[in-house]
Motif scaffolding. Structure first.
Motif, mmCIF file in Angstrom:
data_model
loop_
_atom_site.group_PDB
_atom_site.id
_atom_site.type_symbol
_atom_site.label_atom_id
_atom_site.label_comp_id
_atom_site.label_asym_id
_atom_site.label_seq_id
_atom_site.Cartn_x
_atom_site.Cartn_y
_atom_site.Cartn_z
ATOM 1 N N PRO A 6 -21.618 8.802 -3.764
ATOM 2 C CA PRO A 6 -20.991 7.895 -4.487
ATOM 3 C C PRO A 6 -19.633 8.122 -4.992
ATOM 4 C CG PRO A 6 -23.288 8.243 -4.995
ATOM 5 C CD PRO A 6 -22.935 9.302 -4.103
ATOM 6 N N PRO A 7 -19.147 9.234 -5.063
ATOM 7 C CA PRO A 7 -17.861 9.578 -5.545
ATOM 8 C C PRO A 7 -16.714 9.175 -4.574
ATOM 9 C CG PRO A 7 -19.114 11.227 -6.242
ATOM 10 C CD PRO A 7 -20.024 10.567 -5.173
ATOM 11 N N SER A 8 -16.901 8.908 -3.265
ATOM 12 C CA SER A 8 -16.109 8.981 -2.097
ATOM 13 C C SER A 8 -15.523 7.564 -1.757
ATOM 14 C CB SER A 8 -16.718 9.594 -1.058
ATOM 15 O OG SER A 8 -17.761 8.872 -0.403
ATOM 16 N N LYS A 9 -14.501 7.322 -1.133
ATOM 17 C CA LYS A 9 -14.000 6.094 -0.504
ATOM 18 C C LYS A 9 -13.144 6.404 0.763
ATOM 19 C CE LYS A 9 -12.429 2.945 -3.492
ATOM 20 N NZ LYS A 9 -11.693 2.450 -4.573
ATOM 21 N N PHE A 10 -13.453 5.773 1.562
ATOM 22 C CA PHE A 10 -12.816 5.742 2.957
ATOM 23 C C PHE A 10 -11.653 4.692 2.910
ATOM 24 C CE2 PHE A 10 -12.142 3.629 7.038
ATOM 25 C CZ PHE A 10 -11.546 4.565 7.769
ATOM 26 N N VAL A 11 -10.551 4.931 3.277
ATOM 27 C CA VAL A 11 -9.654 3.813 3.104
ATOM 28 C C VAL A 11 -8.647 3.852 4.500
ATOM 29 C CG1 VAL A 11 -7.428 3.239 2.131
ATOM 30 C CG2 VAL A 11 -8.979 4.384 0.791
ATOM 31 N N ALA A 12 -8.198 2.837 4.962
ATOM 32 C CA ALA A 12 -7.566 2.795 6.218
ATOM 33 C C ALA A 12 -6.531 1.496 6.161
ATOM 34 C CB ALA A 12 -8.007 2.176 7.375
ATOM 35 N N ARG A 13 -5.178 1.772 6.363
ATOM 36 C CA ARG A 13 -3.985 0.783 6.292
ATOM 37 C C ARG A 13 -3.268 0.705 7.249
ATOM 38 N NH1 ARG A 13 -2.476 -1.033 0.841
ATOM 39 N NH2 ARG A 13 -0.845 -1.981 2.033
ATOM 40 N N LEU A 14 -2.703 -0.458 7.452
ATOM 41 C CA LEU A 14 -1.740 -0.845 8.645
ATOM 42 C C LEU A 14 -0.658 -1.535 7.866
ATOM 43 C CD1 LEU A 14 -0.835 -0.632 11.488
ATOM 44 C CD2 LEU A 14 -2.067 -2.863 11.821
ATOM 45 N N ASP A 15 0.612 -1.185 7.863
ATOM 46 C CA ASP A 15 1.823 -1.580 7.052
ATOM 47 C C ASP A 15 3.058 -1.983 7.879
ATOM 48 O OD1 ASP A 15 1.075 -1.828 4.246
ATOM 49 O OD2 ASP A 15 0.408 0.238 4.800
ATOM 50 N N ALA A 16 3.899 -3.079 7.878
ATOM 51 C CA ALA A 16 4.864 -3.299 8.524
ATOM 52 C C ALA A 16 6.094 -3.582 7.669
ATOM 53 C CB ALA A 16 4.810 -4.412 9.731
ATOM 54 N N THR A 17 7.309 -3.015 7.681
ATOM 55 C CA THR A 17 8.351 -2.990 6.522
ATOM 56 C C THR A 17 9.717 -3.197 7.403
ATOM 57 O OG1 THR A 17 7.006 -1.750 4.974
ATOM 58 C CG2 THR A 17 9.392 -1.921 4.930
ATOM 59 N N PHE A 18 10.504 -4.198 6.916
ATOM 60 C CA PHE A 18 11.736 -4.274 7.343
ATOM 61 C C PHE A 18 12.718 -4.463 5.981
ATOM 62 C CE2 PHE A 18 15.067 -7.095 9.413
ATOM 63 C CZ PHE A 18 15.889 -5.759 9.981
ATOM 64 N N GLU A 19 13.284 -3.199 5.513
ATOM 65 C CA GLU A 19 13.846 -3.241 4.349
ATOM 66 C C GLU A 19 15.220 -2.980 4.462
ATOM 67 O OE1 GLU A 19 12.336 -0.567 1.464
ATOM 68 O OE2 GLU A 19 12.018 1.208 2.896
ATOM 69 N N HIS A 20 16.087 -3.022 3.338
ATOM 70 C CA HIS A 20 17.667 -2.775 3.295
ATOM 71 C C HIS A 20 18.019 -2.179 1.821
ATOM 72 C CE1 HIS A 20 17.780 -4.976 6.949
ATOM 73 N NE2 HIS A 20 16.809 -5.965 6.423
ATOM 74 N N PRO A 21 17.372 -1.200 1.420
ATOM 75 C CA PRO A 21 17.996 -0.618 0.147
ATOM 76 C C PRO A 21 19.429 0.006 0.214
ATOM 77 C CG PRO A 21 16.394 0.908 1.157
ATOM 78 C CD PRO A 21 16.337 -0.288 2.015
ATOM 79 N N ASP A 22 19.965 0.477 -0.492
ATOM 80 C CA ASP A 22 21.475 0.657 -0.607
ATOM 81 C C ASP A 22 21.513 1.903 0.265
ATOM 82 O OD1 ASP A 22 22.134 -1.137 -2.197
ATOM 83 O OD2 ASP A 22 22.293 0.147 -4.088
ATOM 84 N N ALA A 23 20.707 2.852 0.410
ATOM 85 C CA ALA A 23 20.639 4.099 1.206
ATOM 86 C C ALA A 23 20.439 3.984 2.714
ATOM 87 C CB ALA A 23 19.717 5.072 0.731
ATOM 88 N N PHE A 24 19.710 2.694 3.184
ATOM 89 C CA PHE A 24 19.556 3.063 4.659
ATOM 90 C C PHE A 24 18.977 1.342 4.870
ATOM 91 C CE2 PHE A 24 15.853 4.649 2.377
ATOM 92 C CZ PHE A 24 14.826 3.766 2.672
ATOM 93 N N ASP A 25 18.921 1.199 6.007
ATOM 94 C CA ASP A 25 18.054 0.024 6.697
ATOM 95 C C ASP A 25 16.890 0.518 7.585
ATOM 96 O OD1 ASP A 25 20.067 -1.875 5.701
ATOM 97 O OD2 ASP A 25 21.213 -1.775 7.489
ATOM 98 N N ARG A 26 15.787 0.010 7.397
ATOM 99 C CA ARG A 26 14.543 0.631 8.033
ATOM 100 C C ARG A 26 13.675 -0.609 8.478
ATOM 101 N NH1 ARG A 26 9.165 3.064 6.065
ATOM 102 N NH2 ARG A 26 9.548 1.982 4.085
ATOM 103 N N PHE A 27 13.186 -0.557 9.789
ATOM 104 C CA PHE A 27 12.178 -1.239 10.134
ATOM 105 C C PHE A 27 10.934 -0.043 10.424
ATOM 106 C CE2 PHE A 27 9.577 -2.283 13.924
ATOM 107 C CZ PHE A 27 8.673 -3.463 13.544
ATOM 108 N N SER A 28 9.650 -0.414 10.076
ATOM 109 C CA SER A 28 8.811 0.743 10.114
ATOM 110 C C SER A 28 7.359 0.232 10.123
ATOM 111 C CB SER A 28 8.725 1.481 8.794
ATOM 112 O OG SER A 28 7.801 2.462 8.888
#
Length: 641
Positions: free
Chosen positions: A384-406
Motif C-alpha cells: 500500500p505505501p508504494s506507487k509506480f509512476v511513468a511519464r513521457l514529456d516533450a518540451t520546446f522552450e526559450h528561457p533567457d539562458a538557452f533554447d531547448r527541444f526535449s
C-alpha cells in the motif's frame, strides 16, 4: 516521485521573470465541468455566477427582541468568552419564531453560558435570564410576549475560580498517571481540561492496543467553601485485541478488495488508532474518493479480533480543465488537461496535458514555449505505501539562458517509509537539442534520480510547525557525448509559531547543490543550476543570478546556494503580511562562491483560504547589478516555501 524538469534549476518551482521588468502571473483557473448550470460558481469564496444565498425558509410568526448581557465583574477575558458563547447576542438581528421560539432560545442561552463558566472553572457562577421583566423559570411554557422588540436581560454572576483538589482515577488503568494528562492538585479545574484529560487517558490505553477502552464512571464534587474541585473517574481498558478483517462499503467502480488492500490494515496486527488514521489518509490520497471513514467495530468478533469498517464515497473519475496565464513581460499562455483517476478499477491515474506560452511576447511561432505530457500512476504495486509512476514529456522552450527541444521518458517508484519519510527512484532517458552560450549540442542522457524526503510539517501549503528535509542525487551519462556526471542537491526548511494562536510564524529555508564529473560546458544547459525569481531570490529575474557570458546572458553553474527567511504575520482571519529576505549565489565551480551572493528583500501579502493562502510577493534586489530589475512581483498558491 521526482518531478519532471526538477533537474533544470535550483528552484524548479519558480516562475520565470525576464530581466529588467517585473512580472505578474495570473492564476490558472481550472474548470471542472459538470451538468449543473443552475448552481453558483465560486472561486476563492467569491461568487462569480449565480447566487450563494440559500433560500432560507421564512420564520413563522416572527418576533423581534433586544438583549442586554451583563457579565458583572467577570473580567475582560471571561466577558469575551461569555459574549462569544451567547446566541442571543449573535442572533439579535434575526427574529425568532414567536414567543415559544424566544423561550427556547433563552433556555439554550442559559445552558451555553453555564458551560462557558464551567470551562473557566467557575462552578458556583449563575446565569439569570428575564424576558419582559419576568424570570425565565417563572414563565409558563405557553407564555406570550408583546411589545416588540421584547426586552431580554441576561445577568451573569461569575463566582470564584475553582482549582483541582483530590484526583482519583480507578479501574483498569495500568500505568496511567493523571498528572501526565494535566490533572494535578491545584491545577486548572476548567471542564474542558478534565474532559480533554479523560480523552487523552482513553487514547493512551487505545494506543496500547485496547480498542474498547472507555470511561465507565465519573464524579465531580465542587467544594464552595474551599474553592476546590474533587474529581473521581473510573477507566476500563478492556482486552488487547488484534485487527480482524477489513470490510468495505460504498465502492462502485473502484475494486472493493483493492480498497481494503490499500487501507493497509493487516489482520492479526495489534490494534492501533494510528493505523486507522493512516489508512484513511492513504485512501484519500488515491484521489478516487470524495470521503473516507475508517472505524473499528463496536465489538470484538468471536475469535477476539476487531473488524475494521471502511466507508467510502466515490468521486467522478474523469476530469478535464483549461487554464490561462498572463504576464506583462512574458505574454499570455493557455493550457489544458484531461485525466482519468480510475483507469482500470484500481485507482490507476492517466493524465494528458499540454500548454502554449509566450503568446504576444513574440510574433514568431518558433519562439513560443510548448509543453506536452503523459502521466501514468499505479498505486500499491509492492504494498500500500508504494506507487509506480511513468511519464513521457516533450518540451520546446526559450528561457533567457538557452533554447531547448526535449523528449523525456521516465519510470520509477515512490515508497512511503513512514508517515513522514518518503523515498523515490526512477530511470530516465532524455533526448535534447540545446542552443546556449556554448553553442548548439545534442544530448541523450540516461540517469537514475534518487530522492529522500523527511516532512513532518503540519500543513503542506501553510505550515506553522515542523520541518522538511530533502536529499537528491542523480548519476547521469550523456550517451552522445560520452560524458558522465553526478548532480546532488539538499534542502531544509523549518517553521515555528511564536505565539499560542499561531499568528506569528518564523520560517527559514536553505538549499545547496553541486555537479561533479564534467566541466560546465559539457553539462547540458537545462541540467545546470540557476537562481533568481519567485521561490528563489525574489527581486531578481528568473535564472539571472550567476555566471553570464560576454553578451550578458546567464550560463548557469555547477553549484548554488540559497537562503530565505520570512516572518508570516496573520493580521486578520483572512489576511496576512510576510516580510522576507532572500539570498543566493551560483558558481561556475563545484563550490558556491559566496563573494557573488545576491540579496533580495520585500513584502508579501496573503489572502487566506480553506485550501491554502493566495500569495503575492514584491521583492527588490539589495545589491542590484546592471541589467537587474528594480523590483519583481510574484503570485502563486501556497507559501513561497
Amino acid at each position: 516521485m521526482l518531478s519532471p524538469g526538477a533537474e533544470s534549476s535550483g528552484v524548479p518551482h519558480g516562475r520565470r521573470v525576464r530581466r529588467g521588468l517585473a512580472s505578474v502571473s495570473a492564476m490558472i483557473l481550472a474548470l471542472a465541468l459538470t451538468p449543473n448550470p443552475a448552481a453558483a460558481f465560486e472561486i476563492f469564496g467569491i461568487t462569480l455566477i449565480g447566487s450563494n444565498e440559500e433560500d432560507a425558509a421564512p420564520v413563522v410568526d416572527p418576533l423581534t427582541y433586544s438583549v442586554d448581557l451583563d457579565t458583572g465583574d467577570a473580567g475582560a477575558e471571561l466577558d469575551g468568552r461569555l459574549r462569544a458563547a451567547s446566541t442571543l447576542l449573535a442572533d439579535a438581528d434575526r427574529p425568532v419564531s414567536g414567543s415559544l421560539g424566544l423561550l427556547s432560545k433563552a433556555r439554550t442561552e442559559r445552558e451555553l453560558l453555564v458551560a462557558a463558566l464551567y470551562e473557566a472553572g467557575r462552578y458556583d457562577g449563575t446565569v439569570e435570564i428575564t424576558i419582559a421583566g419576568r424570570a425565565l423559570d417563572d414563565l409558563a411554557p405557553d407564555a406570550e410576549f408583546t411589545g416588540e422588540p421584547v426586552p431580554v436581560r441576561v445577568a451573569v454572576t461569575a463566582g470564584q475560580v475553582f482549582r483541582l483538589g483530590r484526583i482519583d482515577v480507578g479501574g483498569d488503568t495500568g500505568d496511567i498517571a493523571p498528572a501526565r494528562f494535566g490533572l494535578m492538585p491545584g491545577g486548572d479545574a476548567g471542564s474542558t481540561v478534565i474532559l480533554n484529560a479523560e480523552a487523552k487517558m482513553v487514547r493512551a490505553l487505545r494506543d496500547k492496543g485496547h480498542p474498547l477502552a472507555r470511561v465507565t464512571g465519573r464524579e465531580i464534587v465542587a467544594d464552595h467553601k474551599t474553592g476546590l474541585l474533587d474529581v473521581t473517574m473510573v477507566l476500563e481498558a478492556g482486552p488487547v485485541a488484534p485487527f480482524g478483517a477489513t470490510r468495505v462499503e460504498g465502492t462502485e467502480k473502484v475494486d472493493r478488495d483493492f480498497t481494503a488492500y490499500m487501507a493497509g490494515i493487516e489482520p492479526g496486527a495489534t490494534y492501533s488508532p494510528d493505523q486507522l488514521e493512516a489508512a484513511r489518509e492513504r485512501l484519500l490520497e488515491l484521489e478516487v474518493f470524495d470521503s473516507v471513514a475508517v472505524n473499528e467495530a463496536d465489538a470484538l468478533d468471536a475469535d477476539g479480533s476487531l473488524p475494521v469498517d471502511v466507508t467510502v464515497s466515490e468521486r467522478k473519475h474523469r476530469y478535464f480543465g483549461v487554464g490561462a496565464t498572463f504576464s506583462n513581460t512574458e505574454g499570455a499562455g493557455v493550457e489544458g488537461y484531461w485525466g482519468h483517476r480510475n483507469l482500470f478499477g484500481r485507482a490507476e491515474k492517466l493524465r494528458v496535458e499540454g500548454s502554449i506560452s509566450r503568446i504576444g511576447d513574440t510574433t514568431q511561432f518558433g519562439k513560443l514555449d510548448y509543453r506536452a505530457g503523459l502521466l501514468f500512476e499505479k498505486p500499491g504495486v509492492i504494498g500500500p505505501p508504494s506507487k509506480f509512476v511513468a511519464r513521457l514529456d516533450a518540451t520546446f522552450e526559450h528561457p533567457d539562458a538557452f533554447d531547448r527541444f526535449s523528449v523525456k521518458g521516465s519510470t520509477g517508484l515512490r515508497y512511503e517509509l513512514t508517515d513522514t519519510q518518503t523515498v523515490s527512484a526512477e530511470i530516465a532517458l532524455d533526448y535534447s537539442r540545446i542552443d546556449d552560450s556554448f553553442g548548439s549540442n545534442e544530448h541523450l542522457i540516461a540517469s537514475t534520480p534518487i530522492q529522500y524526503v523527511f516532512d513532518n510539517r503540519d500543513n503542506r501549503l501553510d505550515p506553522k510547525s515542523g520541518f522538511r528535509l530533502l536529499a537528491y542525487v542523480e548519476p547521469a551519462h550523456d550517451i552522445l557525448n560520452s560524458t558522465s556526471f553526478v548532480k546532488i542537491k539538499g534542502e531544509a526548511s523549518a517553521y515555528r509559531a511564536l505565539d499560542e494562536a499561531k499568528r506569528f510564524v518564523a520560517a527559514g529555508r536553505v538549499a545547496a547543490g553541486s555537479i561533479f564529473g564534467a566541466p560546465l560546458a559539457a553539462i547540458p544547459a537545462d541540467r545546470r543550476f540557476y537562481a533568481g525569481g519567485g521561490g528563489s531570490v525574489r527581486g531578481y529575474g528568473y535564472q539571472d543570478i550567476g555566471p553570464r557570458n560576454a553578451a550578458g546572458m546567464p550560463t548557469g553553474g555547477l553549484s548554488y546556494v540559497e537562503m530565505s527567511a520570512e516572518m508570516r504575520i496573520q493580521v486578520t482571519d483572512s489576511f496576512g503580511i510576510v516580510p522576507f529576505i532572500d539570498a543566493g549565489a551560483v558558481s561556475a565551480s563545484t563550490t558556491p562562491d559566496f563573494a557573488n551572493l545576491q540579496v533580495g528583500a520585500g513584502l508579501g501579502v496573503r489572502y487566506l483560504t480553506p485550501f491554502g493562502p493566495l500569495r503575492v510577493d514584491v521583492g527588490v534586489p539589495l545589491n542590484r547589478r546592471p541589467g537587474d530589475p528594480t523590483f519583481g512581483i510574484y503570485a502563486g498558491i501556497g507559501q513561497s516555501f
